[in-house]
Design an enzyme around this catalytic site. Structure first.
Site, short mmCIF file in Angstrom:
data_model
loop_
_atom_site.label_atom_id
_atom_site.label_comp_id
_atom_site.label_asym_id
_atom_site.label_seq_id
_atom_site.Cartn_x
_atom_site.Cartn_y
_atom_site.Cartn_z
N ASP A 70 2.07 -6.24 7.02
CA ASP A 70 0.89 -6.35 6.17
C ASP A 70 0.08 -7.64 6.29
O ASP A 70 -1.13 -7.60 6.41
CB ASP A 70 1.30 -6.16 4.71
CG ASP A 70 2.04 -4.86 4.48
OD1 ASP A 70 2.22 -4.10 5.45
OD2 ASP A 70 2.45 -4.60 3.34
N TYR B 219 7.39 -13.02 3.72
CA TYR B 219 6.97 -11.69 4.15
C TYR B 219 6.80 -11.63 5.68
O TYR B 219 7.72 -11.99 6.41
CB TYR B 219 5.67 -11.42 3.40
CG TYR B 219 5.36 -9.99 3.06
CD1 TYR B 219 6.33 -9.08 2.69
CD2 TYR B 219 4.04 -9.56 3.09
CE1 TYR B 219 5.98 -7.78 2.36
CE2 TYR B 219 3.68 -8.27 2.75
CZ TYR B 219 4.67 -7.38 2.40
OH TYR B 219 4.30 -6.11 2.08
N GLU C 116 15.65 -7.47 2.56
CA GLU C 116 14.43 -7.04 3.24
C GLU C 116 14.14 -7.93 4.45
O GLU C 116 13.75 -7.47 5.50
CB GLU C 116 13.26 -7.11 2.24
CG GLU C 116 11.98 -6.44 2.69
CD GLU C 116 10.87 -6.56 1.64
OE1 GLU C 116 11.07 -7.25 0.62
OE2 GLU C 116 9.79 -5.96 1.86
N TRP D 54 7.96 5.92 2.40
CA TRP D 54 7.13 5.30 3.44
C TRP D 54 7.44 5.90 4.80
O TRP D 54 8.59 6.24 5.08
CB TRP D 54 7.40 3.79 3.51
CG TRP D 54 6.45 2.95 2.74
CD1 TRP D 54 5.39 2.25 3.24
CD2 TRP D 54 6.47 2.66 1.33
NE1 TRP D 54 4.75 1.56 2.23
CE2 TRP D 54 5.39 1.79 1.05
CE3 TRP D 54 7.28 3.05 0.27
CZ2 TRP D 54 5.10 1.31 -0.22
CZ3 TRP D 54 7.01 2.59 -1.00
CH2 TRP D 54 5.93 1.73 -1.25
N ARG E 249 5.76 -13.51 -0.99
CA ARG E 249 4.82 -12.40 -0.82
C ARG E 249 3.50 -12.93 -0.26
O ARG E 249 3.29 -14.13 -0.16
CB ARG E 249 4.56 -11.72 -2.17
CG ARG E 249 5.80 -11.10 -2.79
CD ARG E 249 6.25 -9.88 -2.05
NE ARG E 249 5.30 -8.77 -2.15
CZ ARG E 249 5.46 -7.59 -1.54
NH1 ARG E 249 6.52 -7.37 -0.78
NH2 ARG E 249 4.56 -6.64 -1.66
N TYR F 34 4.60 1.07 -8.71
CA TYR F 34 4.03 0.51 -7.49
C TYR F 34 2.59 0.02 -7.65
O TYR F 34 1.77 0.67 -8.31
CB TYR F 34 4.11 1.54 -6.36
CG TYR F 34 3.71 0.97 -5.03
CD1 TYR F 34 4.37 -0.13 -4.50
CD2 TYR F 34 2.66 1.52 -4.32
CE1 TYR F 34 3.98 -0.67 -3.29
CE2 TYR F 34 2.26 0.99 -3.10
CZ TYR F 34 2.93 -0.11 -2.60
OH TYR F 34 2.54 -0.66 -1.41
N TRP G 21 7.31 4.71 8.26
CA TRP G 21 8.25 4.16 9.25
C TRP G 21 9.59 3.80 8.62
O TRP G 21 10.61 3.84 9.28
CB TRP G 21 7.62 3.11 10.15
CG TRP G 21 7.36 1.70 9.65
CD1 TRP G 21 7.17 1.30 8.38
CD2 TRP G 21 7.26 0.53 10.48
NE1 TRP G 21 6.93 -0.05 8.35
CE2 TRP G 21 6.99 -0.55 9.61
CE3 TRP G 21 7.37 0.28 11.84
CZ2 TRP G 21 6.81 -1.86 10.08
CZ3 TRP G 21 7.20 -1.02 12.31
CH2 TRP G 21 6.93 -2.08 11.43
N ASP G 22 9.58 3.49 7.31
CA ASP G 22 10.87 3.28 6.64
C ASP G 22 11.74 4.53 6.78
O ASP G 22 12.91 4.45 7.15
CB ASP G 22 10.68 2.99 5.14
CG ASP G 22 9.94 1.68 4.89
OD1 ASP G 22 8.74 1.62 5.20
OD2 ASP G 22 10.56 0.73 4.38
C1 2M8 Z 1 5.59 -3.31 3.00
O1 2M8 Z 1 4.31 -2.79 2.75
C2 2M8 Z 1 3.89 -2.22 1.51
C3 2M8 Z 1 2.57 -1.53 1.75
O2 2M8 Z 1 2.76 -0.48 2.66
C4 2M8 Z 1 3.74 -3.22 0.37
O3 2M8 Z 1 3.91 -4.43 0.59
O4 2M8 Z 1 3.44 -2.81 -0.74
C5 2M8 Z 1 5.71 -3.53 4.52
O5 2M8 Z 1 6.79 -4.34 4.83
C6 2M8 Z 1 5.79 -2.19 5.25
O6 2M8 Z 1 6.05 -2.36 6.61
C7 2M8 Z 1 6.86 -1.29 4.65
O7 2M8 Z 1 6.79 -0.02 5.25
C8 2M8 Z 1 6.73 -1.17 3.13
C9 2M8 Z 1 7.92 -0.46 2.50
O8 2M8 Z 1 9.14 -1.04 2.91
O9 2M8 Z 1 6.63 -2.46 2.53
#
Ligand code: 2M8
Length: 449
Positions: free
Chosen positions: A168, A367, A411, A34, A214, A81, A36-37
C-alpha cells in the site's frame, strides 16, 4: 523450536482466523476476505485440509464481477474495517453481481499459483476435476486483466490505486501520489500539524496497531481520495484508464501476472482447453514483457508511470519479482543479488526489507516502507530457485523461518533487529510457514539469521 511446534502454531493461527469457507488475514485489522491473502492462505491450508483450501479459492471466485474482475476484498459482515463497503459502494457498477459487496479494484493475481499448488496435493483425476471447475472463472479474470487493464496492448497491465499493488504505502506509489494526487485539501493536511493530528484521531487502523507502524495520515487520506475517485467513475474500466490520476505499470503486479499466466497455460493444457485470445498472446510473450521495466544503469527493475512514460526510480522488494516471473539473464541475476547483499540497501541484518535502507522513505517498522514481509520474500525465494540460485534460496528460507520462530506469526518484522510488528496471528505468515516447512531441505535454526 522443533518443526512440529512451529507448524502447530501456524495451524492455530489459521484455525483462529477461519470463518467457515474463507479466512480473514487477522482478527481486528483485516476482518474480510482479501484476494492475495486468500491465495497464500490456500497454499498453506492444502497441508491441513485440501478441501478447505479449495473452498478458500471458491469463495474468492464467488466475488467475481460480470466483466471477469476479481476484487481485492470481498466484504463479510464485520463492521470494524476502515475502508469498508460504504466507502466502495460496489453496487454502483453494473458489473458487480447482486449480493456481492466488494472493492472496485483488484490485487496481484496469486490465484493461479494457489490453484496449481492445491492441484499438486490432489490425485490426478481429482486434480483435473479441480482445474476444470476453476478454469472458466480464472481464465475470465486473466482475460479481463489483459483486455481492460492493458487496453493499448503493451503487454503490461496498469493499476490505479496503491491498494491494488498489495504494498500500500510503497515508495514508488507514494512518489506518484505526491506528483499527481495532492489536492488542495491534502496539501493543507500536509502543511498543518494540528489538522493532521485532528484527522488522525478518527483513524481506525491506528487503534489496533501503533501509528508509527502504519502509513501516515496524509498517505491514508490520499488513498481514500483515490478510492472515491474510482467510485465516482462507477469503476468503469474505460473511464478509469482515461481519467485516473495514477496509471502505473507496477513491476510486482506484472511479474506475478506473468507467472500466473504461465500457470494458467499449464492448467489449460492439462484439461485440453484453449486460452482466451489476449491471455494466449500474453502466454506467448512470457516474461519478455517486463523488459521496459529494467534500468541498465542502476541494475533494478522499476514500476513505470504511464502518464510521463518514465520509470519511477524508487526500488522496492518488488524490483526482484521478475525473478519469480521467469528466466532473467544471468548478468542481471548477478546485479540483483548484489543489491540483495548490499548492506546500504537490501542487505539488512534481517533481509529482505520491503524498502531499501538508503530510501528517504525507509522506516524499519512501518508497514511497506521497510519491514520484512513473508509473502513477497517467499516469492523472491521461488524466483531465486527458478533462476538457478539454489543456495541463496535455501538461505532465504532458513532466515524467514528463523524470523517467524523467534518473533511469532506476525504481519511483518523489522529488518534491523528482527522484532515483530503489525498485527499478530497473521494468516499468510502462518500459511507460508506450513508451505516452507513442507520443503524437505529446510532446516530451522532459530539462532541463525
Ligand atoms: C494491507 O492492505 C489493506 C488494504 O488492502 C489495508 O491496509 O487496509 C496490505 O498489506 C495488503 O497487501 C493486504 O492484502 C491487506 C490484508 O492483509 O492488508
Amino acid at each position: 523450536m522443533p518443526k512440529h511446534t512451529l507448524a502447530e502454531q501456524a495451524r492455530t493461527v489459521l484455525a483462529t482466523n477461519d470463518l467457515g469457507k474463507w479466512t480473514r488475514p487477522t482478527a481486528k485489522l483485516y476482518p474480510h476476505q482479501w484476494l492475495w491473502d486468500s491465495a497464500f492462505i490456500a497454499i498453506g491450508l492444502r497441508h491441513i485440509d485440501v478441501t478447505r483450501a479449495q473452498d478458500e479459492i471458491r469463495s474468492l471466485l464467488s466475488g467475481q464481477w460480470k466483466n471477469g474482475m476479481i476484487p481485492y476484498i470481498i466484504f463479510g459482515q464485520a463492521k470494524e474495517y476502515h475502508a469498508g463497503p460504504s466507502m466502495w459502494q460496489s453496487q454502483r457498477s453494473p458489473m458487480c453481481p447482486p449480493g456481492v459487496r466488494s472493492t472496485g479494484g483488484t490485487q496481484p493475481p496469486m490465484i493461479a499459483e494457489a490453484v496449481v499448488r492445491i492441484g499438486e496435493s490432489l490425485p490426478r483425476a481429482e486434480r483435473l476435476t479441480w482445474f476444470r471447475e476453476v478454469y472458466p472463472a480464472l481464465s475470465a479474470y486473466h482475460e479481463w486483466l489483459y483486455r481492460e487493464r492493458d487496453p493499448e496492448n503493451t503487454g503490461l497491465v496498469v493499476l490505479y490505486h496503491p491498494w491494488e499493488t498489495g504494498l500500500d504505502n510503497n515508495p514508488a506509489w507514494m512518489e506518484m501520489i505526491h506528483r499527481y494526487a495532492m489536492t488542495p485539501r491534502l496539501q493543507l493536511v500536509d502543511k498543518s500539524r494540528s489538522l493532521t493530528a485532528f484527522l488522525t484521531r478518527f483513524r481506525r487502523d491506528t487503534s489496533v496497531v501503533p501509528a508509527e507502524q502504519r502509513m501516515s495520515t496524509l498517505e491514508l487520506m490520499a488513498l481514500y481520495d483515490l478510492a472515491r475517485r474510482m467510485r465516482a467513475l462507477n469503476y468503469d474500466d474505460k473511464a478509469l484508464f482515461k481519467k485516473s490520476k495514477l496509471v502505473v505499470q507496477d513491476v510486482g503486479m506484472n511479474s506475478i501476472l506473468v507467472r500466473a499466466t504461465q500457470h494458467l497455460g499449464d492448467i489449460a493444457k492439462a484439461i485440453g482447453e484453449p486460452l482466451p485470445r489476449r491471455t494466449a498472446e500474453a502466454y506467448d510473450r512470457g516474461a519478455g514483457v517486463l523488459e521496459p521495466l529494467w534500468n541498465e544503469k542502476t541494475g533494478y527493475y522499476y514500476s513505470k508511470d504511464c502518464r510521463s512514460g518514465e520509470l519511477i526510480p524508487f526500488p522496492t522488494i518488488t524490483s526482484f519479482l521478475p525473478l519469480y516471473a521467469g528466466n532473467v539473464p544471468a548478468v542481471r541475476v548477478k546485479r540483483l543479488l548484489r543489491h540483495m547483499h548490499d548492506p546500504n540497501t537490501f542487505g539488512t541484518p534481517y533481509p529482505l526489507p520491503s524498502t531499501p535502507l538508503d530510501s528517504p522513505y525507509f522506516k524499519p517498522r512501518c508497514y511497506w516502507q521497510g519491514p520484512v514481509w513473508i509473502n513477497v520474500n517467499w516469492l523472491v525465494m521461488l524466483g531465486l530457485q527458478a533462476n538457478g540460485q539454489k543456495a541463496e534460496a535455501a538461505a532465504s528460507r532458513t532466515r524467514l523461518l528463523s524470523l517467524i520462530t523467534r518473533g511469532g506469526m506476525y504481519e511483518y518484522f523489522s529488518p534491523l533487529d528482527g522484532t515483530p510488528a503489525g498485527a499478530p496471528a497473521f494468516s499468510w505468515t502462518a500459511a507460508l510457514t506450513l508451505e516452507m516447512l513442507d520443503d524437505a531441505d529446510t532446516t530451522v535454526d532459530p539462532d541463525r539469521r
